[in-house]
Write an enzyme that holds these catalytic residues in place. Sequence first.
Site, PDB file in Angstrom:
ATOM      1  N   SER A 147       0.700  -0.994  -0.029  1.00  8.52           N
ATOM      2  CA  SER A 147      -0.050  -0.362   0.145  1.00  8.52           C
ATOM      3  C   SER A 147       0.757   0.840   0.216  1.00  8.52           C
ATOM      4  O   SER A 147       0.760   2.022  -0.590  1.00  8.52           O
ATOM      5  CB  SER A 147      -0.835   0.349   1.209  1.00  8.52           C
ATOM      6  OG  SER A 147      -0.103  -0.334   2.412  1.00  8.52           O
ATOM      7  N   ASP A 205       6.984   2.786   5.978  1.00  6.95           N
ATOM      8  CA  ASP A 205       6.958   1.811   4.641  1.00  6.95           C
ATOM      9  C   ASP A 205       7.035   2.912   3.688  1.00  6.95           C
ATOM     10  O   ASP A 205       7.544   2.504   2.716  1.00  6.95           O
ATOM     11  CB  ASP A 205       5.433   1.510   4.758  1.00  6.95           C
ATOM     12  CG  ASP A 205       5.610  -0.170   5.244  1.00  6.95           C
ATOM     13  OD1 ASP A 205       6.451  -0.490   6.211  1.00  6.95           O
ATOM     14  OD2 ASP A 205       4.582  -1.170   5.228  1.00  6.95           O
TER      15      ASP A 205
END
Length: 397
Positions: A147, A205
């Site tokens: 994502s 991330d």
Amino acid sequence: MWERGLVVSAPGKVIVHGEHAVVHGKVALAVALDLRTFLRLRPGAEGRLRVCLPGVGVQRSWDTPVLRALRGRIAADFEESKSPSLEQLDALREFAGIAAEASGPDSLATLAFLYMCLAISAKYGDVPSVDILVWSELPTGAGLGSSAAYAVCLAAALLMVCGAISCPLQEGDSTGRWTEEELTLINSWAFQGERVIHGNPSGVDNAVGTWGGALRYQAGKITPLKRVPTLRILLTNTKVPRSTKVLVAGVKEKILKFPAIMNPVLDSIDAISQECQSVLEEMPANPSPEYYPVLEEFFDINQHHLNVLGVGHPSLDRLCQVTASHGLHSKLTGAGGGGCAITLLPPDTSPLAVEATKQDLCACGFECWETKIGAPGVTLHSLSSLNTQVLHMLSQS
């Protein structure tokens, strides 16, 4: 230059060391994984914005005047430093016909796209009529930062077409990278996309997707490592589903129950992360083969520690046995309880050994990729620089 069609890519991520311990204030090392998400950008039909995400079954388009009107209604607080409000997200859900409780990757990816599109255009000027297609080498829901890679690609593409950042690809270049200042802006908007998808993410991330290489994360502070080596690995997905929330709660319970036993385990994991950071930072200047046995021992010790924390799984034990039978060293990456593991491939590993290991892992029902860690961050590509598989996947519409 994007009028002829360009492609943005961003890497996934794996945690090398520090899973679970990071929740308790210890150091974690996250590295960019050279499985990438690709976003193709090209001019669209006049007055239309189109997004196609074949991996999660999304194909949507909207009239730009309708989006502009929606933005006017909800644009009170669009800032790259301010969390999306519940009111904004509810309005976007209603507009896109997404049920309030929908949390599938298709719904969240659509929601993130709309939010980033409206927020970025509110601040930097209208997004022109574009056609966006996203394809990824990363599996979703495997803890590999899929994502975030999507959010980073989207942020870079939208900021570029709005003129907030440059197009760093010169005539004749195959790839281009943005300046440090532009990367910081990309990262801040990608973090907003991650907030739409995950609510309260750490920011690790999207930072790995933006800068690539390796990052140290501790108590909310993210520090990029100095130049790090690119290491070959096998990445294996056991395909065993797990709940990160349940695993994190289980570790916390153990620490509360046996603090005198468990806290030293967390300290030891912390020491592994820090020792590994030193080794990785030394390697580029002195690429000696002597580093690899040290890195392998770190893998072995940490895998035992993670089992002690209670986040192992019979599938991961099996995986470690299979790779050990070929003289290779593995550890889980991410939440554990199944999920994914990484296996270090030292430079002297024979192609035959790699192939045999992959076959044995696949025979267990696992999915396996031969890839690299320490990959570059978000990158702009000319179409001619991409391999045939990527080009084929990006020509699906």
